[in-house]
Design a protein around this motif. Structure first.
Motif, mmCIF file in Angstrom:
data_model
loop_
_atom_site.group_PDB
_atom_site.id
_atom_site.type_symbol
_atom_site.label_atom_id
_atom_site.label_comp_id
_atom_site.label_asym_id
_atom_site.label_seq_id
_atom_site.Cartn_x
_atom_site.Cartn_y
_atom_site.Cartn_z
ATOM 1 N N LEU A 49 0.825 -1.211 0.000
ATOM 2 C CA LEU A 49 0.000 0.000 0.000
ATOM 3 C C LEU A 49 0.860 1.262 0.000
ATOM 4 O O LEU A 49 0.553 2.236 -0.693
ATOM 5 C CB LEU A 49 -0.933 0.014 1.209
ATOM 6 C CG LEU A 49 -2.147 -0.901 1.154
ATOM 7 C CD1 LEU A 49 -2.898 -0.877 2.482
ATOM 8 C CD2 LEU A 49 -3.066 -0.483 0.027
ATOM 9 N N ALA A 50 1.937 1.239 0.774
ATOM 10 C CA ALA A 50 2.831 2.406 0.818
ATOM 11 C C ALA A 50 3.481 2.642 -0.537
ATOM 12 O O ALA A 50 3.651 3.792 -0.958
ATOM 13 C CB ALA A 50 3.886 2.214 1.896
ATOM 14 N N GLN A 51 3.840 1.571 -1.240
ATOM 15 C CA GLN A 51 4.433 1.725 -2.560
ATOM 16 C C GLN A 51 3.420 2.280 -3.548
ATOM 17 O O GLN A 51 3.755 3.129 -4.374
ATOM 18 C CB GLN A 51 4.991 0.399 -3.049
ATOM 19 C CG GLN A 51 6.236 -0.023 -2.310
ATOM 20 C CD GLN A 51 6.727 -1.395 -2.722
ATOM 21 O OE1 GLN A 51 6.046 -2.128 -3.439
ATOM 22 N NE2 GLN A 51 7.910 -1.753 -2.253
ATOM 23 N N VAL A 52 2.177 1.811 -3.467
ATOM 24 C CA VAL A 52 1.137 2.307 -4.370
ATOM 25 C C VAL A 52 0.862 3.784 -4.102
ATOM 26 O O VAL A 52 0.673 4.576 -5.034
ATOM 27 C CB VAL A 52 -0.160 1.471 -4.213
ATOM 28 C CG1 VAL A 52 -1.336 2.135 -4.896
ATOM 29 C CG2 VAL A 52 0.056 0.073 -4.760
ATOM 30 N N MET A 53 0.876 4.173 -2.825
ATOM 31 C CA MET A 53 0.608 5.565 -2.462
ATOM 32 C C MET A 53 1.828 6.461 -2.651
ATOM 33 O O MET A 53 1.718 7.677 -2.559
ATOM 34 C CB MET A 53 0.124 5.640 -1.013
ATOM 35 C CG MET A 53 -1.214 4.964 -0.796
ATOM 36 S SD MET A 53 -1.685 4.854 0.935
ATOM 37 C CE MET A 53 -1.779 6.559 1.380
ATOM 38 N N GLY A 54 2.995 5.872 -2.871
ATOM 39 C CA GLY A 54 4.209 6.651 -3.099
ATOM 40 C C GLY A 54 4.866 7.179 -1.842
ATOM 41 O O GLY A 54 5.613 8.146 -1.891
ATOM 42 N N VAL A 55 4.626 6.548 -0.697
ATOM 43 C CA VAL A 55 5.225 7.022 0.552
ATOM 44 C C VAL A 55 6.265 6.047 1.101
ATOM 45 O O VAL A 55 6.738 6.211 2.220
ATOM 46 C CB VAL A 55 4.136 7.280 1.632
ATOM 47 C CG1 VAL A 55 3.232 8.399 1.213
ATOM 48 C CG2 VAL A 55 3.353 6.022 1.938
ATOM 49 N N SER A 56 6.639 5.052 0.319
ATOM 50 C CA SER A 56 7.575 4.051 0.836
ATOM 51 C C SER A 56 9.034 4.452 0.672
ATOM 52 O O SER A 56 9.905 3.800 1.216
ATOM 53 C CB SER A 56 7.344 2.712 0.134
ATOM 54 O OG SER A 56 7.640 2.833 -1.240
ATOM 55 N N THR A 57 9.306 5.518 -0.041
ATOM 56 C CA THR A 57 10.701 5.908 -0.291
ATOM 57 C C THR A 57 11.022 7.273 0.312
ATOM 58 O O THR A 57 11.662 8.091 -0.310
ATOM 59 C CB THR A 57 10.985 5.927 -1.800
ATOM 60 O OG1 THR A 57 10.046 6.804 -2.428
ATOM 61 C CG2 THR A 57 10.871 4.552 -2.400
ATOM 62 N N THR A 58 10.567 7.502 1.510
ATOM 63 C CA THR A 58 10.877 8.755 2.185
ATOM 64 C C THR A 58 12.255 8.641 2.831
ATOM 65 O O THR A 58 12.690 7.548 3.184
ATOM 66 C CB THR A 58 9.821 9.075 3.255
ATOM 67 O OG1 THR A 58 9.771 8.003 4.196
ATOM 68 C CG2 THR A 58 8.450 9.263 2.635
ATOM 69 N N PRO A 59 12.959 9.767 3.006
ATOM 70 C CA PRO A 59 14.264 9.695 3.667
ATOM 71 C C PRO A 59 14.100 9.368 5.158
ATOM 72 O O PRO A 59 13.163 9.814 5.797
ATOM 73 C CB PRO A 59 14.850 11.094 3.461
ATOM 74 C CG PRO A 59 13.686 11.969 3.172
ATOM 75 C CD PRO A 59 12.631 11.106 2.553
ATOM 76 N N GLY A 60 14.990 8.557 5.673
ATOM 77 C CA GLY A 60 14.923 8.179 7.087
ATOM 78 C C GLY A 60 13.939 7.041 7.308
ATOM 79 O O GLY A 60 13.726 6.201 6.452
ATOM 80 N N VAL A 61 13.359 7.032 8.486
ATOM 81 C CA VAL A 61 12.399 5.989 8.843
ATOM 82 C C VAL A 61 11.088 6.258 8.114
ATOM 83 O O VAL A 61 10.597 7.382 8.089
ATOM 84 C CB VAL A 61 12.174 5.958 10.372
ATOM 85 C CG1 VAL A 61 11.139 4.914 10.733
ATOM 86 C CG2 VAL A 61 13.480 5.689 11.096
ATOM 87 N N ASP A 62 10.515 5.220 7.542
ATOM 88 C CA ASP A 62 9.246 5.353 6.826
ATOM 89 C C ASP A 62 8.100 5.238 7.825
ATOM 90 O O ASP A 62 7.473 4.186 7.973
ATOM 91 C CB ASP A 62 9.129 4.286 5.742
ATOM 92 C CG ASP A 62 10.169 4.439 4.662
ATOM 93 O OD1 ASP A 62 10.514 5.589 4.365
ATOM 94 O OD2 ASP A 62 10.616 3.418 4.121
ATOM 95 N N TRP A 63 7.821 6.333 8.518
ATOM 96 C CA TRP A 63 6.818 6.322 9.584
ATOM 97 C C TRP A 63 5.417 6.034 9.063
ATOM 98 O O TRP A 63 4.650 5.327 9.706
ATOM 99 C CB TRP A 63 6.836 7.639 10.347
ATOM 100 C CG TRP A 63 8.086 7.820 11.142
ATOM 101 C CD1 TRP A 63 9.103 8.684 10.874
ATOM 102 C CD2 TRP A 63 8.482 7.096 12.307
ATOM 103 N NE1 TRP A 63 10.099 8.542 11.808
ATOM 104 C CE2 TRP A 63 9.753 7.575 12.702
ATOM 105 C CE3 TRP A 63 7.900 6.087 13.056
ATOM 106 C CZ2 TRP A 63 10.428 7.077 13.811
ATOM 107 C CZ3 TRP A 63 8.577 5.594 14.157
ATOM 108 C CH2 TRP A 63 9.820 6.095 14.528
ATOM 109 N N ILE A 64 5.091 6.584 7.891
ATOM 110 C CA ILE A 64 3.750 6.363 7.336
ATOM 111 C C ILE A 64 3.563 4.882 7.014
ATOM 112 O O ILE A 64 2.523 4.291 7.327
ATOM 113 C CB ILE A 64 3.537 7.242 6.091
ATOM 114 C CG1 ILE A 64 3.618 8.720 6.478
ATOM 115 C CG2 ILE A 64 2.203 6.932 5.422
ATOM 116 C CD1 ILE A 64 3.632 9.662 5.298
ATOM 117 N N GLU A 65 4.564 4.271 6.436
ATOM 118 C CA GLU A 65 4.499 2.844 6.124
ATOM 119 C C GLU A 65 4.390 2.019 7.403
ATOM 120 O O GLU A 65 3.596 1.080 7.472
ATOM 121 C CB GLU A 65 5.740 2.430 5.332
ATOM 122 C CG GLU A 65 5.763 0.988 4.929
ATOM 123 C CD GLU A 65 6.991 0.633 4.112
ATOM 124 O OE1 GLU A 65 7.145 -0.550 3.795
ATOM 125 O OE2 GLU A 65 7.802 1.532 3.796
#
Length: 89
Positions: A49-65
């Protein structure tokens, strides 16, 4: 899939599943192996889901994922606990 990947998935699944049980109030009639399985499934679905939403490649810890994975683990643990609780009555 290497042996390291399998062990990594088990460890991450255990952590995510344990967090799911921690945030779910009350007693859950499921064992630790089922908790790990729910955690692994929640981690995989949360990552997808994070990859589909585009939030899986944030710098640092992926808090949203991570939050998505834990929320899915809470939902998964509650569903499994509800099914297992009803079958024992």
């Amino acid at each position: 899939m290497t042996i390291g990947t399998i062990f990594g998935a088990i460890i991450i699944g255990a952590i995510i599943g344990a967090l799911g049980r921690l945030f779910l109030p009350g007693r859950q009639p499921i064992g630790w192996i089922l908790t790990i399985v729910v955690g692994i499934v929640a981690a995989l679905i949360g990552t997808a889901l994070a990859q589909v939403m585009g939030v899986s490649t944030t710098p640092g810890v992926d808090w949203i994922e991570l939050v998505m994975q834990v929320v899915l683990a809470v939902v998964g643990v509650s569903i499994v606990a509800g099914i297992r609780g009803r079958s024992r009555v």
